[in-house]
Design a protein around this motif. Sequence first.
Motif, PDB file in Angstrom:
ATOM      1  N   ARG A   1       0.834  -1.212   0.000  1.00 13.96           N
ATOM      2  CA  ARG A   1       0.000   0.000   0.000  1.00 13.96           C
ATOM      3  C   ARG A   1       0.867   1.262   0.000  1.00 13.96           C
ATOM      4  O   ARG A   1       0.521   2.258  -0.629  1.00 13.96           O
ATOM      5  CB  ARG A   1      -0.936   0.003   1.218  1.00 13.96           C
TER       6      ARG A   1
ATOM      7  N   TYR B   1       3.794   1.576  -1.337  1.00 13.18           N
ATOM      8  CA  TYR B   1       4.291   1.759  -2.704  1.00 13.18           C
ATOM      9  C   TYR B   1       3.215   2.436  -3.568  1.00 13.18           C
ATOM     10  O   TYR B   1       3.487   3.376  -4.317  1.00 13.18           O
ATOM     11  CB  TYR B   1       4.637   0.405  -3.322  1.00 13.18           C
ATOM     12  N   LYS B   2       2.003   1.958  -3.456  1.00 11.09           N
ATOM     13  CA  LYS B   2       0.909   2.464  -4.280  1.00 11.09           C
ATOM     14  C   LYS B   2       0.610   3.930  -3.967  1.00 11.09           C
ATOM     15  O   LYS B   2       0.450   4.758  -4.882  1.00 11.09           O
ATOM     16  CB  LYS B   2      -0.338   1.614  -4.052  1.00 11.09           C
ATOM     17  N   SER B   3       0.544   4.271  -2.690  1.00 13.37           N
ATOM     18  CA  SER B   3       0.253   5.660  -2.312  1.00 13.37           C
ATOM     19  C   SER B   3       1.393   6.594  -2.712  1.00 13.37           C
ATOM     20  O   SER B   3       1.165   7.745  -3.096  1.00 13.37           O
ATOM     21  CB  SER B   3      -0.003   5.750  -0.804  1.00 13.37           C
TER      22      SER B   3
ATOM     23  N   ALA C   1       1.120   7.273  -6.500  1.00 13.95           N
ATOM     24  CA  ALA C   1      -0.046   8.103  -6.797  1.00 13.95           C
ATOM     25  C   ALA C   1       0.209   9.569  -6.470  1.00 13.95           C
ATOM     26  O   ALA C   1      -0.333  10.474  -7.133  1.00 13.95           O
ATOM     27  CB  ALA C   1      -1.256   7.587  -6.026  1.00 13.95           C
TER      28      ALA C   1
ATOM     29  N   GLN D   1       7.994   1.117  -8.590  1.00 13.49           N
ATOM     30  CA  GLN D   1       7.632   0.832  -9.979  1.00 13.49           C
ATOM     31  C   GLN D   1       7.947  -0.627 -10.337  1.00 13.49           C
ATOM     32  O   GLN D   1       7.189  -1.294 -11.046  1.00 13.49           O
ATOM     33  CB  GLN D   1       8.352   1.774 -10.931  1.00 13.49           C
TER      34      GLN D   1
ATOM     35  N   LYS E   1       5.314  -2.772  -8.758  1.00 11.50           N
ATOM     36  CA  LYS E   1       4.044  -2.672  -9.506  1.00 11.50           C
ATOM     37  C   LYS E   1       4.113  -3.471 -10.805  1.00 11.50           C
ATOM     38  O   LYS E   1       3.168  -4.177 -11.163  1.00 11.50           O
ATOM     39  CB  LYS E   1       3.770  -1.205  -9.799  1.00 11.50           C
TER      40      LYS E   1
END
Length: 260
Positions: free
Chosen positions: A218, A220-222, A225, A253, A256
Amino acid sequence: MNAKPVPCPGCGKPAAGRFCSHCGTAIASTCPSCGAKVKPGARACPECGASLAARMESEQGNARAIVPWAALVLAAVALVVAVVTLFDRGDGATATARFSPPMSSNVPAPGQPLDLAGMSPREAADRLFNRIMAATENGDSEEARRFAPMALQAYASLGTLDNDARYHVALIHLTAGDIKSARLQLDQLRQSVPKHLLGSMLEHQIAEHSGNKDGAARSYKSFLAAYDAEIATGRAEYLEHRGGIERFRAAAQASKAGKK
């Protein structure tokens, strides 16, 4: 009044004075017996007949011995003058580089004490933080733990912390294994800037220390974004930690891409 030059009896070149400046031959002399003046190259006194050969050879030999030594001395003097001129010329940069003492390193060798004298409280705190992070990267957990209490005390003495300092303090707590205190700093950082990139990086480290893989994903994702908008703000702490931010971005990256 200077004597009129006459042909040297030795080399034939114009000469004046007692000796030829070219070959050292005696130009004019006096008789050692009667004191009468004798012509250049004369072998005997015209007044008393005394022999002048021995005296002339002696004077000529002395002159010829003096000439090369005088030339050597003059050459040595010229060399000294040239050297002095070279080092005393108006070359400010060269003079400064030659006489300035060497600059001491700001990064002491592992195990050596830090010299915090003359620093502001924030500079001293940040220097301690850098020492801890360097020790951690080098695998020297003992040194990192040894400096952690000192660094935390230094940051506590600052009073109110900015977001950069909160990030430092949280990482120091993680180095010491204090996840709860690290999370407290993360919460306060996010109260100030909810999508702060350093906050996402802290969240990832806390998750990894806790073994929380979902939390790490999470973070990494935030981070990805918020990256573009946050970098555009030009926050000072982003410039300070740009290298770490870009490495974290590359890892995010890669993570992901691996899940696609």
